[in-house]
Design an enzyme around this catalytic site. Sequence first.
Site, PDB file in Angstrom:
ATOM      1  CE  LYS A  14      -2.051  -0.911   3.857  1.00  0.00           C
ATOM      2  NZ  LYS A  14      -1.773  -2.521   4.329  1.00  0.00           N
ATOM      3  NE  ARG A  89      -4.501  -1.127   9.517  1.00  0.00           N
ATOM      4  CZ  ARG A  89      -3.447  -0.642   8.895  1.00  0.00           C
ATOM      5  NH1 ARG A  89      -3.416   0.721   8.600  1.00  0.00           N
ATOM      6  NH2 ARG A  89      -2.382  -1.466   8.801  1.00  0.00           N
ATOM      7  NE  ARG A 128       7.837  -2.161   6.460  1.00  0.00           N
ATOM      8  CZ  ARG A 128       6.768  -1.955   6.358  1.00  0.00           C
ATOM      9  NH1 ARG A 128       6.271  -1.095   5.267  1.00  0.00           N
ATOM     10  NH2 ARG A 128       5.569  -2.401   7.115  1.00  0.00           N
ATOM     11  NE  ARG A 134       6.442  -0.145  10.453  1.00  0.00           N
ATOM     12  CZ  ARG A 134       5.298  -0.210   9.605  1.00  0.00           C
ATOM     13  NH1 ARG A 134       5.638   0.745   8.614  1.00  0.00           N
ATOM     14  NH2 ARG A 134       4.400  -0.708  10.097  1.00  0.00           N
ATOM     15  NE  ARG A 146       1.896  -4.995  10.970  1.00  0.00           N
ATOM     16  CZ  ARG A 146       3.066  -4.711  10.281  1.00  0.00           C
ATOM     17  NH1 ARG A 146       4.214  -5.083  10.795  1.00  0.00           N
ATOM     18  NH2 ARG A 146       2.872  -3.816   9.466  1.00  0.00           N
TER      19      ARG A 146
END
Length: 190
Positions: A14, A89, A128, A134, A146
Amino acid sequence: MLNLVLFGPPGAGKGTQSSLLMQKYNLIHLSTGDILRSEIAAGTKLGLEAKTLMDRGDLVPDEVVIGMISSKLDNNLTANGFIFDGFPRTTAQATALDILLKEKGTSISSMLSLKVADDELIRRLLERGKNSGRADDKNEGIIANRINEYNNKTAPLKEFYSSQNKLYEIEGLGSVEDIAQKLNSVIDNL
Ligand code: B4P
């Protein structure tokens, strides 16, 4: 106005595709994840509260993200349109967004939903996580949470937009350029 919801599970691409779309169609990119991370970086009260939830891979409360989006819309009334990335969401967020846009005389043009299998999502996010700093990208258990939050609370929004004839599903596996082309061809035919 061209108002796009870019949709998909965590790691679907996204954020990656939003950067390309915003340039091509001259849209304002609104990523609730990015806005929340900038609140965390600034050390605000909102950021501190959101951090605990985000680090666990849980969703942040609806009223927090709806308030953030509402003020961003108010600050960009003359925009060509918006890309909503990672928002809505939940059904409550989608309903609130419809109301906010209606008040401004506009509406969602379409939802572009990226489809990617879970094993590829986990691979991308762990990759990532090596550099992103993160906490929610570092641990497979948190990534699984998640994906679970997405399946339970977010995926039902496909039905929300499908019932408005606004849902377009796009294969999210392949090169960034190929996926961008598929998105462009859907948007150009809207
Ligand atoms: P987000 O910031 O929205 O996080 P995300 O879904 O993981 O990011 P994204 O999906 O944009 O990543 P991308 O695919 O581009 O949310 C983080 C957290 O914030 C949530 O868990 C929640 O706690 C909170 N939050 C945010 N919005 C909320 C809301 N509305 N309500 C409640 N809580 C909210 O990229 C992933 C990786 O894949 C990148 O490294 C990229 O380089 C790579 N990639 C992209 N495309 C690829 C391709 N085609 N091939 C290979 N790799 C690719």
